[in-house]
Design an enzyme around this catalytic site. Structure first.
Site, PDB file in Angstrom:
ATOM      1  N   GLU A   1       0.830  -1.212   0.000  1.00 45.04           N
ATOM      2  CA  GLU A   1       0.000   0.000   0.000  1.00 45.04           C
ATOM      3  C   GLU A   1       0.863   1.261   0.000  1.00 45.04           C
ATOM      4  O   GLU A   1       0.476   2.282  -0.555  1.00 45.04           O
ATOM      5  CB  GLU A   1      -0.941   0.011   1.203  1.00 45.04           C
ATOM      6  CG  GLU A   1      -2.020  -1.045   1.121  1.00 45.04           C
ATOM      7  CD  GLU A   1      -2.935  -1.042   2.322  1.00 45.04           C
ATOM      8  OE1 GLU A   1      -4.107  -0.669   2.146  1.00 45.04           O
ATOM      9  OE2 GLU A   1      -2.476  -1.396   3.425  1.00 45.04           O
TER      10      GLU A   1
ATOM     11  N   LYS B   1     -11.461   4.315   1.742  1.00 48.84           N
ATOM     12  CA  LYS B   1     -10.462   3.661   0.884  1.00 48.84           C
ATOM     13  C   LYS B   1     -11.274   2.889  -0.151  1.00 48.84           C
ATOM     14  O   LYS B   1     -11.994   1.957   0.196  1.00 48.84           O
ATOM     15  CB  LYS B   1      -9.579   2.723   1.704  1.00 48.84           C
ATOM     16  CG  LYS B   1      -8.475   2.053   0.893  1.00 48.84           C
ATOM     17  CD  LYS B   1      -7.664   1.071   1.729  1.00 48.84           C
ATOM     18  CE  LYS B   1      -6.739   1.803   2.691  1.00 48.84           C
ATOM     19  NZ  LYS B   1      -5.725   0.899   3.287  1.00 48.84           N
TER      20      LYS B   1
ATOM     21  N   TYR C   1     -13.532  27.477   2.782  1.00 47.14           N
ATOM     22  CA  TYR C   1     -13.526  26.044   2.473  1.00 47.14           C
ATOM     23  C   TYR C   1     -12.401  25.653   1.526  1.00 47.14           C
ATOM     24  O   TYR C   1     -12.004  24.492   1.483  1.00 47.14           O
ATOM     25  CB  TYR C   1     -14.884  25.537   1.994  1.00 47.14           C
ATOM     26  CG  TYR C   1     -15.513  26.288   0.844  1.00 47.14           C
ATOM     27  CD1 TYR C   1     -15.088  26.100  -0.462  1.00 47.14           C
ATOM     28  CD2 TYR C   1     -16.569  27.153   1.071  1.00 47.14           C
ATOM     29  CE1 TYR C   1     -15.688  26.763  -1.506  1.00 47.14           C
ATOM     30  CE2 TYR C   1     -17.175  27.829   0.028  1.00 47.14           C
ATOM     31  CZ  TYR C   1     -16.725  27.639  -1.259  1.00 47.14           C
ATOM     32  OH  TYR C   1     -17.316  28.306  -2.298  1.00 47.14           O
TER      33      TYR C   1
ATOM     34  N   LEU D   1      -6.004   4.816   8.940  1.00 46.18           N
ATOM     35  CA  LEU D   1      -6.862   5.906   8.496  1.00 46.18           C
ATOM     36  C   LEU D   1      -7.340   6.734   9.684  1.00 46.18           C
ATOM     37  O   LEU D   1      -7.564   7.939   9.563  1.00 46.18           O
ATOM     38  CB  LEU D   1      -8.058   5.358   7.710  1.00 46.18           C
ATOM     39  CG  LEU D   1      -7.720   4.601   6.420  1.00 46.18           C
ATOM     40  CD1 LEU D   1      -8.991   4.135   5.725  1.00 46.18           C
ATOM     41  CD2 LEU D   1      -6.858   5.433   5.490  1.00 46.18           C
ATOM     42  N   GLU D   2      -7.452   6.098  10.839  1.00 49.16           N
ATOM     43  CA  GLU D   2      -7.825   6.823  12.053  1.00 49.16           C
ATOM     44  C   GLU D   2      -6.836   7.958  12.341  1.00 49.16           C
ATOM     45  O   GLU D   2      -7.226   9.050  12.760  1.00 49.16           O
ATOM     46  CB  GLU D   2      -7.858   5.866  13.258  1.00 49.16           C
ATOM     47  CG  GLU D   2      -8.944   4.815  13.204  1.00 49.16           C
ATOM     48  CD  GLU D   2      -8.552   3.523  12.496  1.00 49.16           C
ATOM     49  OE1 GLU D   2      -9.200   2.499  12.746  1.00 49.16           O
ATOM     50  OE2 GLU D   2      -7.600   3.532  11.671  1.00 49.16           O
TER      51      GLU D   2
END
Length: 120
Positions: free
Chosen positions: A22, A99, A54, A72-73
């Site tokens: 990955e 993902k 934004y 990802l956390e």
């Protein structure tokens, strides 16, 4: 007045994940962000300084997605912390990170994590 800014389906290619491949191959990700703040003043003044920019939120998301993490956390936590520190008027943040092609068997749209934070 309750106000929300929603950035929808930001598509980013990044290199997050526990597996070594990955880090080399990367993956497609989709980020959604929802921010709550009182934006009533901006509705009266038409002044960018009275709202949440934004474009800057989008830039923060891209910057943090470019920093490799195994989890990802961890990526979501960094995004929330950076947005919160840049825009102290925000009272709520929701980040959803998907993902799109997880390295797992089976056909799926993706794997998502979603964090919400109330800010007082």
């Amino acid at each position: 007045m309750k106000s929300k800014i929603i950035l929808e389906d930001i598509k980013i290619y990044a290199y997050h994940g526990v597996l070594q491949e990955e880090a080399i191959i990367g993956n497609h990700y989709v980020v959604n962000a929802e921010l709550h703040a009182d934006l009533e003043k901006a509705s009266q003044t038409d002044n960018l300084n009275d709202t949440i920019n934004y474009a800057q939120v989008n830039e923060i998301i891209h910057q943090e997605m470019a920093i490799r993490s195994e989890l990802l956390e961890h990526v979501i936590g960094r995004i929330i912390n950076k947005i919160e520190s840049k825009f102290p008027q925000i009272t709520f943040i929701r980040i959803k990170l998907t993902k799109t092609i997880p390295p797992m068997p089976g056909e799926m749209k993706g794997v998502s994590l979603e964090f919400e934070k109330e800010i007082n």
